[in-house]
Every structure is written in C-alpha cells, then in structure tokens.
Design a protein around this motif. Sequence first.
Motif, PDB file in Angstrom:
ATOM      1  N   LYS A 178       0.834  -1.194   0.000  1.00  0.00           N
ATOM      2  CA  LYS A 178       0.000   0.000   0.000  1.00  0.00           C
ATOM      3  C   LYS A 178       0.875   1.252   0.000  1.00  0.00           C
ATOM      4  O   LYS A 178       0.677   2.179  -0.784  1.00  0.00           O
ATOM      5  N   LYS A 179       1.853   1.253   0.893  1.00  0.00           N
ATOM      6  CA  LYS A 179       2.743   2.389   1.041  1.00  0.00           C
ATOM      7  C   LYS A 179       3.519   2.643  -0.243  1.00  0.00           C
ATOM      8  O   LYS A 179       3.659   3.778  -0.689  1.00  0.00           O
ATOM      9  N   ILE A 180       4.002   1.563  -0.839  1.00  0.00           N
ATOM     10  CA  ILE A 180       4.747   1.684  -2.092  1.00  0.00           C
ATOM     11  C   ILE A 180       3.901   2.322  -3.174  1.00  0.00           C
ATOM     12  O   ILE A 180       4.335   3.242  -3.879  1.00  0.00           O
ATOM     13  N   LEU A 181       2.663   1.854  -3.290  1.00  0.00           N
ATOM     14  CA  LEU A 181       1.741   2.403  -4.291  1.00  0.00           C
ATOM     15  C   LEU A 181       1.486   3.890  -4.055  1.00  0.00           C
ATOM     16  O   LEU A 181       1.476   4.691  -4.994  1.00  0.00           O
ATOM     17  N   LEU A 182       1.250   4.245  -2.794  1.00  0.00           N
ATOM     18  CA  LEU A 182       0.967   5.639  -2.460  1.00  0.00           C
ATOM     19  C   LEU A 182       2.155   6.538  -2.782  1.00  0.00           C
ATOM     20  O   LEU A 182       1.991   7.619  -3.350  1.00  0.00           O
ATOM     21  N   ILE A 183       3.336   6.078  -2.400  1.00  0.00           N
ATOM     22  CA  ILE A 183       4.536   6.876  -2.656  1.00  0.00           C
ATOM     23  C   ILE A 183       4.744   7.077  -4.149  1.00  0.00           C
ATOM     24  O   ILE A 183       5.096   8.173  -4.601  1.00  0.00           O
ATOM     25  N   GLN A 184       4.496   6.018  -4.910  1.00  0.00           N
ATOM     26  CA  GLN A 184       4.646   6.131  -6.362  1.00  0.00           C
ATOM     27  C   GLN A 184       3.716   7.201  -6.923  1.00  0.00           C
ATOM     28  O   GLN A 184       4.107   7.992  -7.789  1.00  0.00           O
ATOM     29  N   GLU A 185       2.493   7.230  -6.402  1.00  0.00           N
ATOM     30  CA  GLU A 185       1.539   8.239  -6.853  1.00  0.00           C
ATOM     31  C   GLU A 185       2.028   9.640  -6.540  1.00  0.00           C
ATOM     32  O   GLU A 185       1.952  10.540  -7.371  1.00  0.00           O
ATOM     33  N   MET A 186       2.505   9.807  -5.298  1.00  0.00           N
ATOM     34  CA  MET A 186       2.997  11.122  -4.883  1.00  0.00           C
ATOM     35  C   MET A 186       4.130  11.592  -5.795  1.00  0.00           C
ATOM     36  O   MET A 186       4.149  12.741  -6.250  1.00  0.00           O
ATOM     37  N   VAL A 187       5.066  10.703  -6.047  1.00  0.00           N
ATOM     38  CA  VAL A 187       6.210  11.056  -6.889  1.00  0.00           C
ATOM     39  C   VAL A 187       5.747  11.410  -8.297  1.00  0.00           C
ATOM     40  O   VAL A 187       6.251  12.351  -8.911  1.00  0.00           O
ATOM     41  N   ASP A 188       4.776  10.645  -8.792  1.00  0.00           N
ATOM     42  CA  ASP A 188       4.224  10.923 -10.119  1.00  0.00           C
ATOM     43  C   ASP A 188       3.603  12.316 -10.172  1.00  0.00           C
ATOM     44  O   ASP A 188       3.598  12.965 -11.206  1.00  0.00           O
ATOM     45  N   GLU A 189       3.055  12.750  -9.027  1.00  0.00           N
ATOM     46  CA  GLU A 189       2.399  14.050  -8.978  1.00  0.00           C
ATOM     47  C   GLU A 189       3.374  15.194  -8.742  1.00  0.00           C
ATOM     48  O   GLU A 189       2.970  16.339  -8.581  1.00  0.00           O
ATOM     49  N   GLY A 190       4.647  14.864  -8.688  1.00  0.00           N
ATOM     50  CA  GLY A 190       5.640  15.917  -8.614  1.00  0.00           C
ATOM     51  C   GLY A 190       6.315  16.108  -7.277  1.00  0.00           C
ATOM     52  O   GLY A 190       7.175  16.968  -7.130  1.00  0.00           O
ATOM     53  N   PHE A 191       5.914  15.311  -6.286  1.00  0.00           N
ATOM     54  CA  PHE A 191       6.585  15.399  -4.992  1.00  0.00           C
ATOM     55  C   PHE A 191       7.988  14.812  -5.094  1.00  0.00           C
ATOM     56  O   PHE A 191       8.238  13.924  -5.907  1.00  0.00           O
TER      57      PHE A 191
END
Length: 110
Positions: A66-79
């Motif tokens: 779950k955490k991995i997926l969330l982090i990937q999303e954040m990074v994709d969004e520019g974080f």
Amino acid sequence: MDKDVQKLNALLDFELLNKLIVGIGEVSKITGIPTRKIRYWEEKGAIQSEQDEEGSTRRYNYLNVKKILLIQEMVDEGFTLDAAIIKVEKRMRTLNEAFQKLANSISDDN
DNA sequence: GTTCTCACA
DNA sequence: TGTGAGAA
C-alpha cells in the motif's frame, strides 16, 4: 445472530491481510515498480521490509505494498521522494490508528 | 528467483 | 531519483 457472523468475518479478513506476505518479485509484479527501485526506496527509508527465516530475502505485507503504491503516486504528482515518504508515513499512521480502533471495537463488542 | 555494490545519468 | 551490470 447474523451480526456476530459479520463481525467474525471482519476480524478474519483483518488478520488475513496482516499475514499476507510476499517477496519483492511479487510486489514488483503487482505494483509495476522494478525491484531495483523498491530496494532503493527502502534504502532511503521509504519502507521497512521484514526478513525471511534465513534473513536473506525481503518480505512485504499489504501495508508495505500500500505504502509503495501511495509513494509512487505522490512522486508521479511531482513530490520529491523525501516529501512523499513523509506525507505517506503520516497518512498511514492516521489510517492504521483508526483501523486499529475499529478492530478493537469489533472484538470488544462481542 | 534473491542479494549487494559501484558507477553513471 | 533512479538504472545497468556484474557477481555471489
């Protein structure tokens, strides 16, 4: 009553999810994130995997995935990765606290 | 299949 | 921030 059956099932599901552990290859397939990057993230403190019996390979539970997926999303969004780690960490803690209370209330309310 | 490390973009 | 490649 039916209500008790539902509560029992909820508890079983909860415990099942906590016992679901997979290797890095499986996580990679599921998330689409290369194993190389997963190890890199772990090195950066994004995730904390467990070790198997031999202590030779990483094991991941559903919270890690779950955490991995969330982090990937954040990074994709520019974080930045570091910012994503902090944000996700905070969100996971809040959610886990809430679900822990839920699990407790279900088992206490028998 | 998994691990690590060094170098590179 | 992430990858390639080699070796165990």
